[in-house]
Design an enzyme around this catalytic site. Structure first.
Site, PDB file in Angstrom:
ATOM      1  N   ASP A  57       0.800  -1.223   0.000  1.00  0.00           N
ATOM      2  CA  ASP A  57       0.000   0.000   0.000  1.00  0.00           C
ATOM      3  C   ASP A  57       0.836   1.278   0.000  1.00  0.00           C
ATOM      4  O   ASP A  57       0.324   2.350   0.327  1.00  0.00           O
ATOM      5  CB  ASP A  57      -0.964   0.008   1.193  1.00  0.00           C
ATOM      6  CG  ASP A  57      -0.247  -0.200   2.528  1.00  0.00           C
ATOM      7  OD1 ASP A  57       0.908   0.242   2.674  1.00  0.00           O
ATOM      8  OD2 ASP A  57      -0.846  -0.824   3.428  1.00  0.00           O
ATOM      9  N   ARG A  71       1.245   7.004   0.394  1.00  0.00           N
ATOM     10  CA  ARG A  71       0.506   5.992   1.163  1.00  0.00           C
ATOM     11  C   ARG A  71      -0.913   5.939   0.616  1.00  0.00           C
ATOM     12  O   ARG A  71      -1.586   6.971   0.533  1.00  0.00           O
ATOM     13  CB  ARG A  71       0.502   6.364   2.648  1.00  0.00           C
ATOM     14  CG  ARG A  71      -0.240   5.383   3.562  1.00  0.00           C
ATOM     15  CD  ARG A  71       0.473   4.045   3.594  1.00  0.00           C
ATOM     16  NE  ARG A  71      -0.041   3.177   4.652  1.00  0.00           N
ATOM     17  CZ  ARG A  71      -1.184   2.509   4.608  1.00  0.00           C
ATOM     18  NH1 ARG A  71      -1.982   2.615   3.563  1.00  0.00           N
ATOM     19  NH2 ARG A  71      -1.544   1.731   5.617  1.00  0.00           N
ATOM     20  N   ASP A  76      -5.307  -0.731   3.916  1.00  0.00           N
ATOM     21  CA  ASP A  76      -4.177  -1.265   4.667  1.00  0.00           C
ATOM     22  C   ASP A  76      -3.920  -2.686   4.186  1.00  0.00           C
ATOM     23  O   ASP A  76      -4.846  -3.483   4.055  1.00  0.00           O
ATOM     24  CB  ASP A  76      -4.508  -1.262   6.161  1.00  0.00           C
ATOM     25  CG  ASP A  76      -3.351  -1.751   7.024  1.00  0.00           C
ATOM     26  OD1 ASP A  76      -2.189  -1.475   6.665  1.00  0.00           O
ATOM     27  OD2 ASP A  76      -3.619  -2.397   8.051  1.00  0.00           O
ATOM     28  N   THR A  77      -2.656  -2.994   3.898  1.00  0.00           N
ATOM     29  CA  THR A  77      -2.271  -4.354   3.521  1.00  0.00           C
ATOM     30  C   THR A  77      -1.343  -4.914   4.586  1.00  0.00           C
ATOM     31  O   THR A  77      -0.754  -4.155   5.363  1.00  0.00           O
ATOM     32  CB  THR A  77      -1.559  -4.374   2.155  1.00  0.00           C
ATOM     33  OG1 THR A  77      -0.362  -3.590   2.223  1.00  0.00           O
ATOM     34  CG2 THR A  77      -2.459  -3.830   1.051  1.00  0.00           C
ATOM     35  N   GLU A  79       1.756  -6.152   6.774  1.00  0.00           N
ATOM     36  CA  GLU A  79       3.065  -5.515   6.901  1.00  0.00           C
ATOM     37  C   GLU A  79       4.200  -6.457   6.519  1.00  0.00           C
ATOM     38  O   GLU A  79       4.177  -7.649   6.818  1.00  0.00           O
ATOM     39  CB  GLU A  79       3.290  -5.034   8.333  1.00  0.00           C
ATOM     40  CG  GLU A  79       2.355  -3.924   8.764  1.00  0.00           C
ATOM     41  CD  GLU A  79       2.695  -2.597   8.148  1.00  0.00           C
ATOM     42  OE1 GLU A  79       3.749  -2.489   7.490  1.00  0.00           O
ATOM     43  OE2 GLU A  79       1.903  -1.651   8.300  1.00  0.00           O
ATOM     44  N   ARG A 122       4.022  11.559   4.412  1.00  0.00           N
ATOM     45  CA  ARG A 122       3.722  10.838   3.173  1.00  0.00           C
ATOM     46  C   ARG A 122       2.443  11.393   2.540  1.00  0.00           C
ATOM     47  O   ARG A 122       1.501  11.767   3.247  1.00  0.00           O
ATOM     48  CB  ARG A 122       3.545   9.346   3.444  1.00  0.00           C
ATOM     49  CG  ARG A 122       4.760   8.686   4.049  1.00  0.00           C
ATOM     50  CD  ARG A 122       4.506   7.219   4.373  1.00  0.00           C
ATOM     51  NE  ARG A 122       3.452   7.048   5.371  1.00  0.00           N
ATOM     52  CZ  ARG A 122       3.113   5.875   5.895  1.00  0.00           C
ATOM     53  NH1 ARG A 122       3.731   4.773   5.504  1.00  0.00           N
ATOM     54  NH2 ARG A 122       2.159   5.795   6.798  1.00  0.00           N
TER      55      ARG A 122
END
Length: 210
Positions: A57, A71, A76-77, A79, A122
């Site tokens: 992501d 970002r 959310d993917t 980690e 970001r």
């Protein structure tokens, strides 16, 4: 004599009427346009050049001559590069799918008003390749969850939830494991037995920094 006077009067009246309509028409043509009020949230769309792929992501791009970390907004993917967590399940798959998508065409960023940068500096953006939403693809294919709803309203939140629900119903990828996806992230790491091999594999795909 009266007839002549009456004729002159009629001509005078007709001339006045013609002059009035001519003036009105000219006024309409020369009057400045009144700008319309815009009530929708303003967004900014820019074309960018891919520099690097961080994980599922996050990417680095060149925008306006400057390299920025982007970002993906609202998703959310798992980690893979967070030093505070292990390498999570499906992190590699999410990275590979994201990599495939961002390399497949022309990249565009779209910013939602009031949500342009996070606490780490970001850029927060909707990311597109040839006009197709990368966030939407990652969600509906089960590589990401909807997350980080920090400052609503968001333009595409409802659409993203619909894409996420498609993957949930199909129980694919991150949704195939019971209780893997939580409101705070993901539960579960790559088995320690294979951790050394996993690090080698992930390094091959650029999932670990130098």
């Amino acid at each position: 004599m009266r007839k002549q006077t009456g004729g002159i009067a009629i001509i005078a009246v007709a001339t006045c009427i013609a002059s009035f309509y001519s003036w009105s028409s000219q006024k309409e043509e020369t009057a400045p346009e009144i700008p319309q009020r815009v009530t929708e949230n303003l967004v900014s769309v820019v074309h960018v050049t891919l520099v690097d792929i961080i994980d599922g992501d996050t990417i680095k791009v060149k925008v306006n001559g400057k390299i920025e970390t982007v970002r993906y907004l609202l998703i959310d993917t798992p980690e893979s590069r967070n030093p505070n967590t292990c390498v999570q399940l499906y992190a590699k798959e999410a990275f590979l799918r994201n990599s495939e998508l961002v390399k497949s065409g022309r990249l565009t960023l779209e910013f939602d008003q009031g949500n342009t940068k996070d606490a780490y500096g970001r850029l927060l953006a909707y990311v597109y390749v040839d006009g197709e939403s990368i966030q939407g693809t990652l969600l509906k294919e089960g590589y990401a969850r909807v997350a980080y709803i920090m400052d609503p309203p968001y333009k595409y939140l409802e659409s993203f939830r619909n894409e996420e629900n498609l993957a949930k119903r199909k129980k694919i990828n991150i949704w195939s494991r019971f209780n893997f996806v939580t409101n705070w992230g993901f539960n579960g790491c790559l088995p320690r037995l294979h951790s050394s091999r996993a690090i080698i594999d992930f390094a091959q795909f650029g999932l670990f920094g130098a």
